[in-house]
Scaffold this motif. Sequence first.
Motif, PDB file in Angstrom:
ATOM      1  N   ARG A 241       0.881  -1.173   0.000  1.00 47.56           N
ATOM      2  CA  ARG A 241       0.000   0.000   0.000  1.00 47.56           C
ATOM      3  C   ARG A 241       0.916   1.219   0.000  1.00 47.56           C
ATOM      4  NH1 ARG A 241      -2.744   0.599   4.869  1.00 47.56           N
ATOM      5  NH2 ARG A 241      -4.178   2.077   3.944  1.00 47.56           N
ATOM      6  N   GLN A 242       0.765   2.051  -1.022  1.00 49.68           N
ATOM      7  CA  GLN A 242       1.690   3.169  -1.082  1.00 49.68           C
ATOM      8  C   GLN A 242       1.004   4.494  -1.370  1.00 49.68           C
ATOM      9  OE1 GLN A 242       4.188   3.562  -4.722  1.00 49.68           O
ATOM     10  NE2 GLN A 242       3.786   1.389  -4.968  1.00 49.68           N
ATOM     11  N   LEU A 243       1.671   5.538  -0.955  1.00 48.62           N
ATOM     12  CA  LEU A 243       1.232   6.897  -1.241  1.00 48.62           C
ATOM     13  C   LEU A 243       2.321   7.540  -2.099  1.00 48.62           C
ATOM     14  CD1 LEU A 243      -0.082   7.987   2.270  1.00 48.62           C
ATOM     15  CD2 LEU A 243      -1.445   7.850   0.201  1.00 48.62           C
ATOM     16  N   SER A 244       2.050   7.670  -3.375  1.00 47.35           N
ATOM     17  CA  SER A 244       2.997   8.288  -4.296  1.00 47.35           C
ATOM     18  C   SER A 244       2.248   8.463  -5.600  1.00 47.35           C
ATOM     19  CB  SER A 244       4.210   7.377  -4.534  1.00 47.35           C
ATOM     20  OG  SER A 244       3.831   6.262  -5.310  1.00 47.35           O
ATOM     21  N   LYS A 245       2.966   8.923  -6.619  1.00 47.88           N
ATOM     22  CA  LYS A 245       2.338   9.086  -7.926  1.00 47.88           C
ATOM     23  C   LYS A 245       2.324   7.773  -8.699  1.00 47.88           C
ATOM     24  CE  LYS A 245       4.314  11.757 -10.942  1.00 47.88           C
ATOM     25  NZ  LYS A 245       4.899  12.913 -11.644  1.00 47.88           N
ATOM     26  N   GLU A 246       2.878   6.706  -8.120  1.00 50.79           N
ATOM     27  CA  GLU A 246       2.994   5.420  -8.825  1.00 50.79           C
ATOM     28  C   GLU A 246       1.621   4.899  -9.259  1.00 50.79           C
ATOM     29  OE1 GLU A 246       5.144   2.496 -10.689  1.00 50.79           O
ATOM     30  OE2 GLU A 246       5.951   4.259  -9.661  1.00 50.79           O
ATOM     31  N   PHE A 247       0.576   5.188  -8.459  1.00 49.22           N
ATOM     32  CA  PHE A 247      -0.757   4.679  -8.810  1.00 49.22           C
ATOM     33  C   PHE A 247      -1.261   5.319 -10.114  1.00 49.22           C
ATOM     34  CE2 PHE A 247      -1.752   8.503  -6.465  1.00 49.22           C
ATOM     35  CZ  PHE A 247      -2.892   9.010  -7.072  1.00 49.22           C
ATOM     36  N   VAL A 248      -0.824   6.562 -10.390  1.00 50.40           N
ATOM     37  CA  VAL A 248      -1.207   7.206 -11.653  1.00 50.40           C
ATOM     38  C   VAL A 248      -0.482   6.513 -12.810  1.00 50.40           C
ATOM     39  CG1 VAL A 248      -1.170   9.356 -12.993  1.00 50.40           C
ATOM     40  CG2 VAL A 248      -1.652   9.429 -10.536  1.00 50.40           C
ATOM     41  N   ARG A 249       0.826   6.256 -12.619  1.00 48.45           N
ATOM     42  CA  ARG A 249       1.583   5.545 -13.664  1.00 48.45           C
ATOM     43  C   ARG A 249       0.955   4.178 -13.939  1.00 48.45           C
ATOM     44  NH1 ARG A 249       5.963   6.914 -10.224  1.00 48.45           N
ATOM     45  NH2 ARG A 249       6.882   8.913 -10.784  1.00 48.45           N
TER      46      ARG A 249
END
Length: 318
Positions: A241-249
Amino acid sequence: MANTLTKTDFNFPGQKSVYHGKVRDVYDIDNDLMVMVATDRISAFDVILPKGIPGKGQVLNQIAGKFLDATSDIVPNWKLATPDPMVTVGLKCEGFRVEMIIRGYLTGSAWREYQAGVRELCGVKLPEGMKENQKFPEPIITPTTKAEAGHDENISREEIIAQGIVSKEDYEQMEKYTRALFARGSEIASKHGLILVDTKYEFGKRDGKVYLIDEIHTPDSSRYFYADGYQERFEKGEAQRQLSKEFVRQWLIDNGFMGKAGQQVPEMTDEYCQSVADRYIELFEHITGEKFNNESETCSNLAARIQKNVTDYLESRK
């Protein structure tokens, strides 16, 4: 949908020039100060996506401002003031042509390279047998050259010094600052139940002194995991579970876009843009421990507000 600021065309007192980056627009004031406007633009794979994300510029600017203040005892930084929720004004520095990327865990592009058999990254040897999202024995620094356009390129410490991109003395100072900043950022993240996974720092020089410039520890420049459940997920080989821009990528990849020629950016509906905004706000509240007050919801003209706030600040300095 709240307002978004995706283009700027300001005329501030003493303005000499403007540089429009992927996300930030930087105005040069009298060749002495920089007015950095964090817009609501969002980029991925070096492409600016067609729609803005409400509140994103404010999130980035306010997180960066808090971390610049929280690390000013480690390294001098460029920040002087935040006259507007989306703006930082600071000292103009001559930026070094490298970005200092520091990684505490094997993930993202480093993992993709590792999976492909790479065992040396930017001159740093990687241990055999590592798994995705595994913690390195100690954080590694993998610098990149700052490209004027297109992709930044990986480069080693030795190449940077040999090519004279940065002097040995300045590079060693930047390296020392990078490790100390990452340690402080990790410590603050830990207090809020997060792991600072990797991040990047930019430095510049002014009057012979190295300064920290640009943004730090924001979701655009950093990757965070939730500490709770990290070990269990890692052992099971599950995604963190992460908070970063990776989910947009990841959303772009899932919809057939990786910034390559001929590929089409998928449709960004209002609902999707709001879901991205919600993730940015979630990170702000997690990393700062404070409630986010989205000023764009109550302001009908963000550009007019910024023009007034910045002009008032610059006039007050005279």
